[in-house]
Design a protein around this motif. Sequence first.
Motif, PDB file in Angstrom:
ATOM      1  N   VAL A  65       0.869  -1.175   0.000  1.00  0.00           N
ATOM      2  CA  VAL A  65       0.000   0.000   0.000  1.00  0.00           C
ATOM      3  C   VAL A  65       0.906   1.224   0.000  1.00  0.00           C
ATOM      4  CG1 VAL A  65      -1.698   1.319   1.316  1.00  0.00           C
ATOM      5  CG2 VAL A  65      -1.842  -1.187   1.230  1.00  0.00           C
ATOM      6  N   MET A 100       1.327   5.333   0.261  1.00  0.00           N
ATOM      7  CA  MET A 100       0.681   6.561   0.730  1.00  0.00           C
ATOM      8  C   MET A 100       1.560   7.735   0.400  1.00  0.00           C
ATOM      9  SD  MET A 100      -0.793   5.291   4.350  1.00  0.00           S
ATOM     10  CE  MET A 100       0.653   4.310   4.576  1.00  0.00           C
ATOM     11  N   LEU A 137       2.212  11.301   1.142  1.00  0.00           N
ATOM     12  CA  LEU A 137       1.824  12.274   2.171  1.00  0.00           C
ATOM     13  C   LEU A 137       1.616  13.669   1.596  1.00  0.00           C
ATOM     14  CD1 LEU A 137       4.002  11.209   5.181  1.00  0.00           C
ATOM     15  CD2 LEU A 137       1.527  11.486   5.158  1.00  0.00           C
ATOM     16  N   GLY A 148      -8.405  13.613   3.370  1.00  0.00           N
ATOM     17  CA  GLY A 148      -7.002  13.221   3.503  1.00  0.00           C
ATOM     18  C   GLY A 148      -6.448  13.301   4.909  1.00  0.00           C
ATOM     19  N   LEU A 195       9.089  13.948   2.475  1.00  0.00           N
ATOM     20  CA  LEU A 195       7.851  13.457   1.872  1.00  0.00           C
ATOM     21  C   LEU A 195       7.980  13.161   0.393  1.00  0.00           C
ATOM     22  CD1 LEU A 195       5.469  16.030   3.543  1.00  0.00           C
ATOM     23  CD2 LEU A 195       6.085  13.763   4.356  1.00  0.00           C
ATOM     24  N   PRO A 203       6.919   8.292  -1.318  1.00  0.00           N
ATOM     25  CA  PRO A 203       5.719   7.834  -0.600  1.00  0.00           C
ATOM     26  C   PRO A 203       6.060   6.787   0.455  1.00  0.00           C
ATOM     27  CG  PRO A 203       5.371   7.804  -2.976  1.00  0.00           C
ATOM     28  CD  PRO A 203       6.825   8.039  -2.753  1.00  0.00           C
ATOM     29  N   MET A 204       5.203   6.687   1.425  1.00  0.00           N
ATOM     30  CA  MET A 204       5.353   5.651   2.441  1.00  0.00           C
ATOM     31  C   MET A 204       4.794   4.351   1.920  1.00  0.00           C
ATOM     32  SD  MET A 204       4.438   7.121   6.149  1.00  0.00           S
ATOM     33  CE  MET A 204       2.731   7.262   5.754  1.00  0.00           C
ATOM     34  N   SER A 205       5.366   3.280   2.402  1.00  0.00           N
ATOM     35  CA  SER A 205       4.895   1.962   1.975  1.00  0.00           C
ATOM     36  C   SER A 205       4.382   1.183   3.176  1.00  0.00           C
ATOM     37  CB  SER A 205       6.052   1.205   1.308  1.00  0.00           C
ATOM     38  OG  SER A 205       5.651  -0.112   0.995  1.00  0.00           O
ATOM     39  N   TRP A 206       3.185   0.615   3.006  1.00  0.00           N
ATOM     40  CA  TRP A 206       2.550  -0.196   4.063  1.00  0.00           C
ATOM     41  C   TRP A 206       2.338  -1.590   3.514  1.00  0.00           C
ATOM     42  CZ3 TRP A 206       1.323  -0.816   8.949  1.00  0.00           C
ATOM     43  CH2 TRP A 206       0.193  -1.538   9.357  1.00  0.00           C
ATOM     44  N   LEU A 257       5.312  -0.714   8.236  1.00  0.00           N
ATOM     45  CA  LEU A 257       5.343   0.588   7.586  1.00  0.00           C
ATOM     46  C   LEU A 257       6.787   0.992   7.339  1.00  0.00           C
ATOM     47  CD1 LEU A 257       3.837   3.200   6.701  1.00  0.00           C
ATOM     48  CD2 LEU A 257       4.106   4.008   9.055  1.00  0.00           C
ATOM     49  N   ALA A 280      -2.644  13.940   5.529  1.00  0.00           N
ATOM     50  CA  ALA A 280      -1.949  14.546   4.400  1.00  0.00           C
ATOM     51  C   ALA A 280      -2.024  16.059   4.427  1.00  0.00           C
ATOM     52  CB  ALA A 280      -2.557  14.036   3.098  1.00  0.00           C
TER      53      ALA A 280
END
Lengths: 421, 123
Positions: A44, A46, A48, A100, B35, B38-41, B48, B92
Amino acid sequence: MSEPFALNRLPYLVVLLAMLGTASAADLVLAGHRIALSATQQNVVMDLLSGNVTVNVQANQGIKGDGWCPPDQVGSKSITAPWVELRLPNLSTHRISLNGAATQLLPNGDVQVTPLSPGGLQGDGWCPPDITWPTSLRAEPAAVVAGQSTLLIWASAGAQSCNPDGSTYPQGVTSVAGWTGVLPTQSAGRAVAPTVPGSYTFRLNCISSTGARFTQSVPVSVTAEDICAGPHQPPAGLTRHTAFVNIFGLRAIGNQEWAANATLDLTMWNPPKPGQVTTGGINRSVIGNFARAGGDTAAVSMPQNGYLAMKIETAGVLPLAAGSLLTEQPGQNAAPSVMSISRCPGDFAPTDSRCLSVWSGAGGIGWTFGSTPANWCPMTVGVDYYLNMMWFQPGLQVNGCTQSECWWLVAQSCGANCLPN
Amino acid sequence: MKRLVLALAALSVPAVALPATGTLWLDDYWYTIQLDVPMSWTHPLTRLELPSTAMNQCLRANGNPPLSGAIEIRYGAGPQSIFANEPVRVAANAPQIRIRSVSGDLVCTGGTLSPILFQDGLE
């Protein structure tokens, strides 16, 4: 548990553990609704900065009535960032707008987001439609002449019934035969024949078992029927004669009210051509006024291969007005003639035989706007007509005028319900 | 004189776009976080992967390593890990990431003590 018992079941335990290890227990949680995340594409993402969340999901579409996909609401929504993008196994994507500020990653792996709307819509790309269209509604042809038919073709799947509600037609048209009531869920060609010119939009609403309505529409352009085509066209080879010179001989017969050698119009009976005035200063046609009290006798010169078509505008004519046209041969330059009253210039085959004076040395036509006698040419107030005349005998290719020009002696009068002169 | 030369040299360096940064709240401290990535989950592993952050070498207040928990948060070189049992909150519009560790007392290098007034800014 004895050791052999445990050993016997070891392979099953291994398989069970492997299944548990590959199964995805995590969901995308949308305001309480759950969409299972992919067990194989487990990442997944995201962003930010934008707030966008990208997830891979197990299914290619939702299930109607699952809490997110409504049973009866159809359509699509505009999408604004941030969104959660569902990446489907079939490689397509579907986006749902989010708040968001409210994304959470839960200890069980769930990704919890807050959608801006409480649910999807059928057919929005994630929620499945009740009804599909193997064949979209179309018209063949999409443009017709009034009175001709076009075929409407469609095929829906999953519909229980269809109807034409919401179809739009030209002003004054409330329905079109063949496109009313209950319609079939599919048709290889349903004929409809609009009779009034204008823009038509044929709409087809098909209703699913849940009551959801799915609509398609198709435009059809209808042009006016060309009533002057075919047999109503001027005879081939003849030229419309639009004016003649009032020479001395014609004045002797009946044109004394016009100046000698004046050029007189042959295109308009009613109203007369502007500027054409008698020696007494009256603006009128060479054959007098139409549908006004009194009458006139006139002599007209026309070439052998000509025809005349004098327009008669009937707006303002009194209801039940009636009158007559009589023609005979003058003492010189005589020829038999054919005469008609028709909506088409140069039409010597009028649809109503009462509007035709057959080829002869002397003839006549009675005209009426609804009064008796019934064997006179029926006319309608507000409709434009033409008084047509030629020397040629229709069908037999005989020209009664044996000179370069012949003279037509005509007398006309209004006999009933006439406007004052 | 040498400092003046260095200062002039620094001034002559072409300007470059600074990376976009956000705020990572961990227990009672906040840290800057980049930033651009992107972050990954990874949901089956509840793991995370944080983007580059000033946070480093996180330990409990008593000097012990972080306690393990349901959610693994990887950061920095190694990578290193901290753990949480409560949801990781992502906003966000700030942008901010809010993490409450299992022990609630992690302190890392590169952080700033949060004023109590702002500690619940994500609520």
